[in-house]
Scaffold this motif. Structure first.
Motif, short mmCIF file in Angstrom:
data_model
loop_
_atom_site.label_atom_id
_atom_site.label_comp_id
_atom_site.label_asym_id
_atom_site.label_seq_id
_atom_site.Cartn_x
_atom_site.Cartn_y
_atom_site.Cartn_z
N GLU A 52 -3.31 1.36 -1.36
CA GLU A 52 -2.90 1.49 -3.02
C GLU A 52 -3.63 2.19 -3.78
O GLU A 52 -3.19 3.17 -4.43
N LYS A 53 -4.95 1.86 -3.92
CA LYS A 53 -5.84 2.46 -4.62
C LYS A 53 -5.95 4.01 -4.43
O LYS A 53 -6.17 5.03 -5.27
N LEU A 54 -6.31 4.38 -2.98
CA LEU A 54 -6.41 5.63 -2.65
C LEU A 54 -4.98 6.58 -3.00
O LEU A 54 -5.31 7.70 -3.52
N ALA A 55 -3.90 5.94 -2.83
CA ALA A 55 -2.55 6.62 -3.24
C ALA A 55 -2.62 6.77 -4.76
O ALA A 55 -1.93 7.97 -5.10
N GLN A 56 -2.94 5.84 -5.28
CA GLN A 56 -2.66 6.09 -7.04
C GLN A 56 -3.85 7.32 -7.48
O GLN A 56 -3.46 7.94 -8.21
N ALA A 57 -5.15 7.10 -6.81
CA ALA A 57 -6.05 8.18 -7.20
C ALA A 57 -5.58 9.58 -6.88
O ALA A 57 -5.95 10.47 -7.48
N LEU A 58 -4.89 9.66 -5.45
CA LEU A 58 -4.45 10.89 -5.21
C LEU A 58 -3.17 11.30 -5.83
O LEU A 58 -2.64 12.53 -5.53
N LYS A 59 -2.45 10.32 -6.33
CA LYS A 59 -1.21 10.64 -7.01
C LYS A 59 -0.16 11.04 -6.06
O LYS A 59 0.54 11.89 -6.05
N VAL A 60 0.00 10.34 -4.90
CA VAL A 60 0.85 10.48 -3.87
C VAL A 60 1.54 9.13 -3.54
O VAL A 60 0.81 7.89 -3.78
N HIS A 61 2.54 9.03 -2.59
CA HIS A 61 3.24 7.74 -2.11
C HIS A 61 2.34 7.58 -0.96
O HIS A 61 1.98 8.27 -0.05
N PRO A 62 1.93 6.12 -0.91
CA PRO A 62 1.12 5.50 0.31
C PRO A 62 1.75 6.15 1.79
O PRO A 62 0.83 6.49 2.60
N TYR A 63 2.71 6.26 2.06
CA TYR A 63 3.59 6.63 3.27
C TYR A 63 2.98 7.77 3.66
O TYR A 63 2.90 8.18 4.62
N LEU A 64 2.52 8.93 2.80
CA LEU A 64 2.09 10.16 3.37
C LEU A 64 0.78 10.16 4.08
O LEU A 64 0.55 11.08 4.90
N PHE A 65 0.05 8.99 3.87
CA PHE A 65 -1.20 8.84 4.71
C PHE A 65 -0.80 8.83 6.18
O PHE A 65 -1.50 9.11 7.18
N PHE A 66 0.40 8.30 6.42
CA PHE A 66 0.77 8.07 8.00
C PHE A 66 1.84 9.14 8.28
O PHE A 66 2.33 8.84 9.49
N PHE A 67 2.23 10.08 7.68
CA PHE A 67 3.02 10.98 8.16
C PHE A 67 2.69 12.02 9.04
O PHE A 67 1.53 12.81 8.50
N ASP A 68 3.11 12.16 10.13
CA ASP A 68 2.42 12.87 11.20
C ASP A 68 3.20 14.58 11.14
O ASP A 68 2.53 15.19 11.55
N GLY A 69 4.20 14.62 10.52
CA GLY A 69 4.66 15.88 10.50
C GLY A 69 5.13 16.56 11.78
O GLY A 69 5.37 17.73 11.69
N LYS A 70 5.05 15.91 12.98
CA LYS A 70 5.24 16.47 14.23
C LYS A 70 6.74 16.49 14.51
O LYS A 70 7.33 17.30 15.23
N THR A 71 7.47 15.33 14.23
CA THR A 71 8.64 15.09 14.66
C THR A 71 9.54 15.14 13.17
O THR A 71 9.48 14.49 12.40
N GLU A 72 10.94 15.37 13.59
CA GLU A 72 12.09 15.49 12.80
C GLU A 72 12.11 14.10 11.92
O GLU A 72 12.45 13.85 11.02
N LYS A 73 12.18 12.80 12.86
CA LYS A 73 12.30 11.52 12.52
C LYS A 73 11.48 11.03 11.53
O LYS A 73 11.60 10.33 10.63
N SER A 74 10.15 11.75 11.53
CA SER A 74 9.13 11.10 10.43
C SER A 74 9.21 12.12 9.06
O SER A 74 8.20 11.96 8.41
N ALA A 75 9.95 13.09 9.01
CA ALA A 75 10.30 13.96 8.03
C ALA A 75 10.69 13.06 6.77
O ALA A 75 11.48 12.08 6.98
N PRO A 76 10.08 13.35 5.77
CA PRO A 76 10.42 12.42 4.44
C PRO A 76 11.80 12.69 4.15
O PRO A 76 12.32 13.98 4.13
#
Length: 97
Positions: A52-76
């Protein structure tokens, strides 16, 4: 999928995109200067609170840390309201030209 590797890759990418050094990110998260390096090297994995601290410091949603970008299913998913706003703005620009 290896969540740790995905997390580390995304943390590095998001930190670089924000223009932050490991030290500056550590300062924003109120942790020791070398802790981010330890996380990015894979020697430690952060707690949920630290995520949570990392996400706040980087001004991103925490789920973006785990987004692999490889599959359509994981697209936001873009909320319908935002899609409609984008379409309306694009339509206005197209009408201008």
């Amino acid at each position: 999928m290896d969540l740790r590797k995905t997390f580390i890759r995304n943390l590095k990418k998001l930190r670089a995109s924000a223009g932050l050094s490991q030290l500056k990110l550590a300062e924003r998260c109120d942790v020791s200067g070398n802790y981010i390096g330890i996380i990015e090297s894979g020697k430690r994995f952060p707690s949920v609170e630290m995520l949570e601290k990392l996400a706040q410091a980087l001004k991103v949603h925490p789920y973006l840390f785990f987004f692999d970008g490889k599959t359509e299913k994981s697209a936001p998913v873009i909320p319908e309201k935002i899609k409609l706003e984008i379409i309306a703005k694009l339509s206005g620009v197209i009408r201008k030209y």
